[in-house]
Every structure is written in structure tokens, then in C-alpha cells.
Write an enzyme that holds these catalytic residues in place. Structure first.
Site, PDB file in Angstrom:
ATOM      1  NE  ARG A  53      23.545  42.591  65.259  1.00 15.47           N
ATOM      2  CZ  ARG A  53      23.518  41.355  65.760  1.00 15.47           C
ATOM      3  NH1 ARG A  53      22.373  40.772  66.088  1.00 15.47           N
ATOM      4  NH2 ARG A  53      24.633  40.677  65.934  1.00 15.47           N
ATOM      5  CB  THR A  92      18.129  33.984  67.568  1.00 18.95           C
ATOM      6  OG1 THR A  92      19.329  34.529  68.047  1.00 18.95           O
ATOM      7  CG2 THR A  92      17.614  34.809  66.454  1.00 18.95           C
ATOM      8  CG  ASP A 145      26.410  38.521  68.366  1.00 19.01           C
ATOM      9  OD1 ASP A 145      26.751  37.534  69.040  1.00 19.01           O
ATOM     10  OD2 ASP A 145      25.323  38.573  67.750  1.00 19.01           O
ATOM     11  CB  SER A 198      23.896  39.599  62.924  1.00 20.68           C
ATOM     12  OG  SER A 198      22.912  38.608  63.041  1.00 20.68           O
ATOM     13  CB  SER A 199      25.159  34.266  62.311  1.00 21.94           C
ATOM     14  OG  SER A 199      26.469  34.363  62.762  1.00 21.94           O
ATOM     15  N   GLY A 238      20.051  30.114  66.059  1.00 25.53           N
ATOM     16  CA  GLY A 238      21.138  29.139  66.177  1.00 25.53           C
ATOM     17  C   GLY A 238      22.531  29.734  66.167  1.00 25.53           C
ATOM     18  N   GLY A 239      22.694  31.038  66.530  1.00 26.29           N
ATOM     19  CA  GLY A 239      24.032  31.628  66.533  1.00 26.29           C
ATOM     20  C   GLY A 239      24.645  31.525  65.148  1.00 26.29           C
TER      21      GLY A 239
HETATM   22  N1  GLY Z   1      22.981  37.158  68.162  1.00 21.41           N
HETATM   23  C1  GLY Z   1      22.751  36.258  67.107  1.00 21.41           C
HETATM   24  C2  GLY Z   1      23.125  36.825  65.794  1.00 21.41           C
HETATM   25  O1  GLY Z   1      22.925  37.997  65.586  1.00 21.41           O
HETATM   26  O2  GLY Z   1      23.629  36.147  64.949  1.00 21.41           O
END
Ligand code: GLY
Length: 600
Positions: free
Chosen positions: A132, A422, A462, A486-487, A507-508
Site C-alpha cells: 500500500r 482498481t 482514501d 483500503s477496501s 470497485g472502491g
Molecule cells: N483505492 C481503492 C481501495 O484501496 O480500496
């Protein structure tokens, strides 16, 4: 080069009735509209052509030895060549990622970050690697607030240098190769270098993403010159080259990922961030030099007879997917079936409860104490599920729970904004290793800063733009060196100690719902991987219940509204890529995107 046309059902036929619920019929299910999608790719192999046709037919791709599923056929082919030559999934990942960075630049690349889940066939161990992005050391808590302390608007924060975190993907690729690679490092860049130098055809998805974002892409010279030359967005079918990217890849191939973290390329990254017109950022050479990939314990939650394993903090992916499944697992979803509003009441409220916990507790646990064990505890999850069992309507009140802590802590609810982008890569190699990696530059085209042929991320958005609420700190507030929550939910589902499903999606924050739903569809409703990734989506993130427009799921709008949910019909653009592992490998690629599954 040639051009091919194929028909892709926008949201595949039905909820595959009969197979999943003998009591339901397709009466309530509207026939699907088919959308004609022109897919333009150059020089694909017969196998990739066959994989495109298989996907369009709605069937999974089947193989015995190895399998790969990712967002673009050129990238999948690059990985397939590595696997065919005896490379491991870790080797193949490098070929796939570097081609994706060229042909799907809006989603992921060298300027971004990723999470990787690895099952090692030799040791039987699961490992997760955190690549990350990190916040620069110079950030202050109010960096995303205006002079009155109010949060900046999302795109004011995103576009330019302020949102750029230290990229992790190059180091992550190197670390994965160091641990698990067999192939020669430098050869893994050949496919991407070749496409970058010889040229590749701009796909429909890349072109439409550029067209939708042309104004922002046009704000910075190098970005505009590449994506919007002479003020005209690149169109699908155009062959373009990216010499600068090819040159960077050559240097990484020769000297390793270090060239991204010190020396002239790193200096150019810092220069672009700190001098971004109108919105300069804070990244420094020392941030790049200090960047480290971190190995973290996998987070696993029991579901039916399986363990659903993935990436823990700073991702909320595995914990939130795990909580949803853990609650859903208290109910007989197999008997209820995929078309039954009761199934979706349970899944919807399990999601709302899980997202309430996510908003309160989840962030980078290196900076903020997190009750990770408490949140994954089966008794805690059962207690949360009891709220769903106690009613037959949508829950009137949903609030964070009180998981067990190792110490006292008071936090406020999160206020982060996350929009979909993503890419996800699933690979099983011929040695039995499995890899699940979700990779991102955050928003489509990230910060819009384009350096030496790749885009820089906007991952710092984020973080929550506010640091406190009602006097309590927000766990996901920005801090120097911290990784934004993050998701992303790269997942490997295990049964009796071996992997049975590799899955993930872009997909966020909807990633969590997409992945949880596809696992339920596969495990509880008996769908094969292609059916599971194709089925219409219903996603609840502790707000509206989002139902995928133009699909059979719209039949559930009225029943869910009657149950008390606030329902919204909208496009739900997942990019699920999955491989099931049994007597054979079966691969599925999301029909909403251009990717394929390919195996032998
Ligand atoms: N930027 C998308 C995530 O990390 O969830």
C-alpha cells in the site's frame, strides 16, 4: 492486427434459477438486454480468442494445469506465456501488472499500490503482502481541509500532487519475485516493453475512461499529450506507443525496483508531485527511499466449511467481507436461494452492520489500535447476526458494535470518500500456488500526474478528510507514514487447508459487497465461477441498497423497499476475476469489463 466484435450480455441472463432455488421461477425476472460491445485487441492467440468466446457464452474457462484471470487479454496473455514456460504465479504477476499499467493505465500501475495474498503449495502457508502507498512524512492532519477547516471537495484534493502517496507496486512485485519467483526477473518485463515500444491498440474501456475524464487529464502537459493529444481524447482502435514507459521498464528489468525509489526516475516523481500546477504535494525523496513492503498476518473468517482469507489492516477488505459472510452464515441462504428477498434482507443488513464497524474501527493498525481479533470473533459476529434474526424487516437502527479490545479506545465514525477504480488479478500456477492481488492507483487515472509514461496514484484521498468528529479522533485520519484504509479484498477461500477459490474485484468500497456476494453465489447457491462473477449485483454499504440497473435484480427493488431499505438502481461496475480449484481449474472474468480467464 484485427478487430473483433462480440456480444456480451450486460448482466447475464438470470439469477440462474432452478439450479439455485427450485421454488423460484423466472416469472419475476425480466429478460436481459444485450449490449453490443466492440472489443478491439491486436494479435491475440487462438487461446485468448477462445477465452473471449467462452466468456461471452457465459461459461467458465476450464483447465488442468494453470489459470489466470485479469482485466485485459493482452495482460492475461503475457502472464499465460510465463506460466506456460514454467514460471510461478509470482512471476506471472509481474508480466500481467506491467502490461496492465500500459493497456489499462487508468486503474493500476507502477505509480500505485497493491495487496497480495499468496498460497504456497510447498509449505501450505498463506502469506499476505502489503504494498500500500504511504503518506509522505511532511503531511499534516489538515492537509485535505480548507482554511476554515472544512474538507476539500473530492476532486480538488485528488487532481494534482497533494493526493500522491509513496508508490508500493514496484517494490511489491520485486518482493513477490524474491520470495516465490522461478523465472529470470528481467524477462518478465519483455511483453510490456514490447507492447510499449511496438505499440498497442487503445481498448474501448480505456478510450471511454479517457473521454469521460478529458478535462482533468488535459490539465497537466505530459498527461494531456499522451491521453488527449491536441485536445482530442484517444479513441478506441488507435495504435499508440509509450516509449517512456518502455524505458522505465527496461531499467527496472536491469536494475530492480530500486530505480523507482532513488535516482532520476524517483526524482522525476518527486518533482511532478511537488510542482503540480495549482495543487502541489509533499512527497520527498526520503519517502521513496524509506518505502517498505510489509508482510502481515492473513485475516481468515469461517464460512460454512471454509475459511475465507485475505488482507487485514490497512485494508478493511478481509474483515468486512468476513463479517458479512460470518453473519450470513448464520442463516440458511442455500435453502432461501438467490432470488428470495429474504436472502437479500439478510445480506443487506449484514453488510450495513459490517460497514458500521468498518467506519468506526478500521484503519492502518500500525498507527491506530484496532480490535482486529474482536471484529473477527465468531461469537461477536453471531451476536451481530442476532439483530438480523430478531426481525423480518430491514434493521431500523444500525450502529457499530462493541468488539473486544485489548485496551480502551474511543473513536469516531469514518468520513472517507471512495470512488470505484482498481484492477484484480487471480492466478493459479502449475505448482499449485495461488495468488490473489488487487492493485490500484485509486481514482480512475489517479492524481492525473503522468511521469515517464505512468500515472501517479491519488491514494491519500482514501484517508478521511476530517480528523475528528464530535471531539473523537477518526481512525482513518491522515498521519505521516500511515497507509490509507483500503477496501481491496484479494481473497483466497480455503477448505481443509487447501485453496478452493481465488477471487477479488475493483470497485472502491463496493469491492467488499462484490466479493462477498460472489462467494455466497458460488458456495451457497452452487454457481460456477463465471455465473458467480456475472450475476447481477445488490450492494449495501450502510447507505442505500444499490441494485444493478438493467438486470434481473431490479425485480427485487420493490420487495426490498417494502422491507424498509432505501433502494437505488444504478450501474455497478465490478471487475471480478475468479478461479475455482477442484478436480479442474475453472476461471471466470467479469462481463462488465474486458478481461478474460485463460488456462491450460
Ligand atoms: N483505492 C481503492 C481501495 O484501496 O480500496
Amino acid at each position: 492486427m484485427f478487430q473483433r466484435k462480440c456480444l456480451i450480455a450486460t448482466a447475464l441472463a438470470t439469477f440462474i434459477s432452478g439450479q439455485i432455488n427450485a421454488q423460484t421461477t423466472t416469472d419475476t425476472v425480466a429478460p436481459e438486454a444485450e449490449t453490443e460491445l466492440t472489443v478491439v485487441f491486436s494479435g491475440l492467440s487462438d487461446a485468448a480468442e477462445a477465452a473471449i468466446a467462452t466468456k461471452a457464452s457465459g461459461a467458465p474457462v476450464i483447465a488442468d494445469d494453470w489459470m489466470i484471470a485479469a482485466a485485459n487479454p493482452l495482460a492475461v496473455e503475457a502472464g499465460a506465456d510465463v506460466l506456460r514456460d514454467g514460471g510461478t504465479a509470482a512471476d506471472a504477476l509481474i508480466a500481467v501488472q506491467t502490461v496492465l499499467g500500459l493497456v489499462e493505465p487508468q486503474s493500476s500501475g507502477l505509480g500505485g499500490g497493491a495487496f497480495l495474498v499468496w498460497y504456497d503449495a510447498k509449505t501450505g502457508k498463506l502469506t499476505t503482502l502489503d504494498g500500500r502507498e504511504t503518506a509522505p512524512t511532511a503531511v499534516t492532519p489538515t492537509v485535505f481541509q480548507d482554511e476554515n477547516g472544512e474538507p476539500l471537495s473530492f476532486f480538488d484534493a485528488v487532481v494534482g500532487g497533494l493526493s500522491v502517496g509513496t508508490p508500493g507496486t514496484p517494490r511489491l512485485m520485486e518482493e513477490a519475485h524474491r520470495r516465490w519467483g522461478r523465472a529470470n526477473w528481467s524477462g518478465l518485463f519483455d511483453a510490456a516493453i514490447d507492447h510499449a515500444i511496438q505499440g498497442f491498440v487503445v481498448s474501448e474501456r480505456m478510450a471511454s475512461s479517457i473521454a469521460d475524464d478529458a478535462e482533468r487529464l488535459g490539465r497537466f502537459g505530459p498527461t494531456a499529450d499522451y491521453f488527449v493529444p491536441n485536445g482530442t481524447p484517444l479513441v478506441a482502435g488507435t495504435t499508440i506507443t509509450n516509449q517512456a514507459y518502455g524505458d522505465v521498464l527496461r531499467q527496472i528489468a536491469l536494475h530492480g525496483a530500486d530505480v523507482m525509489y532513488s535516482g532520476p526516475i524517483a526524482e522525476d516523481i518527486v518533482e511532478a508531485v511537488r510542482n503540480a500546477d495549482g495543487n502541489p504535494g509533499l512527497l520527498a525523496m526520503s519517502d521513496l527511499e524509506d518505502y517498505r513492503v510489509i508482510e502481515r498476518p492473513a485475516v481468515c473468517v469461517a464460512y460454512r466449511q471454509k475459511d475465507v482469507c485475505g488482507m487485514g489492516p490497512p485494508s478493511s477488505g478481509a474483515l468486512t467481507v468476513g463479517q458479512i459472510l460470518g453473519m450470513a452464515g448464520q442463516f440458511d441462504l442455500p435453502a432461501l436461494g438467490a432470488e428470495n428477498p429474504e436472502s437479500w434482507r439478510i445480506i443487506g443488513d449484514a453488510s450495513r452492520l459490517a460497514f458500521a464497524d468498518r467506519g468506526r474501527y478500521m484503519a492502518d493498525s500500525d498507527f491506530v489500535p484496532m480490535p482486529t481479533k474482536g471484529l473477527a470473533d465468531p461469537f461477536y459476529i453471531e451476536g451481530r447476526a442476532n439483530q438480523i434474526e430478531a426481525t423480518d424487516k430491514a434493521l431500523e437502527t444500525v450502529a457499530p458494535g462493541e468488539p473486544a479490545w485489548d485496551h480502551a479506545m474511543l473513536l469516531a465514525d469514518d468520513q472517507s470518500i471512495e470512488l470505484p477504480s482498481t484492477s484484480h488479478i487471480s492466478i493459479v500456477d502449475s505448482y499449485g500456488n495461488a495468488l490473489s492481488m488487487t492493485t490500484t492507483i485509486e481514482n480512475g487515472f489517479g492524481s492525473r500526474l503522468f511521469v515517464r509514461g505512468f500515472l501517479l496514484n491519488n491514494e491519500l484521498t482514501d484517508f478521511s478528510f476530517r480528523t475528528h468528529s464530535d471531539g473523537f479522533p477518526i481512525a482513518n485520519r491522515i498521519e505521516p507514514g500511515k497507509r490509507p484504509r483500503s477496501s481491496m479484498a484479494p481473497t483466497i477461500v480455503m477448505e481443509n487447508g487447501t485453496p478452493v477459490l481465488v477471487i477479488g474485484s475493483p470497485g472502491g468500497s463496493r469491492i467488499i459487497g462484490y466479493v462477498a456476494q460472489a462467494i455466497i453465489a458460488h458456495v451457497d447457491w452452487g454457481m460456477d465461477v463465471q455465473q458467480a462473477v456475472s450475476m447481477p449485483h445488490l450492494v449495501n454499504r450502510f447507505g442505500t441498497y444499490d441494485v444493478e440497473e438493467g438486470t434481473s435484480a431490479v425485480a427485487l427493488v420493490e420487495p426490498l423497499t417494502s422491507l424498509g431499505f432505501e433502494v437505488e438502481t444504478r450501474g455497478l461496475n465490478s471487475g471480478l476475476h475468479a478461479i475455482s480449484i477442484g478436480d479442474q481449474l475453472k476461471g471466470g472474468a467479469d462481463p462488465r469489463r474486458e478481461g478474460i480467464a485463460l488456462g491450460e
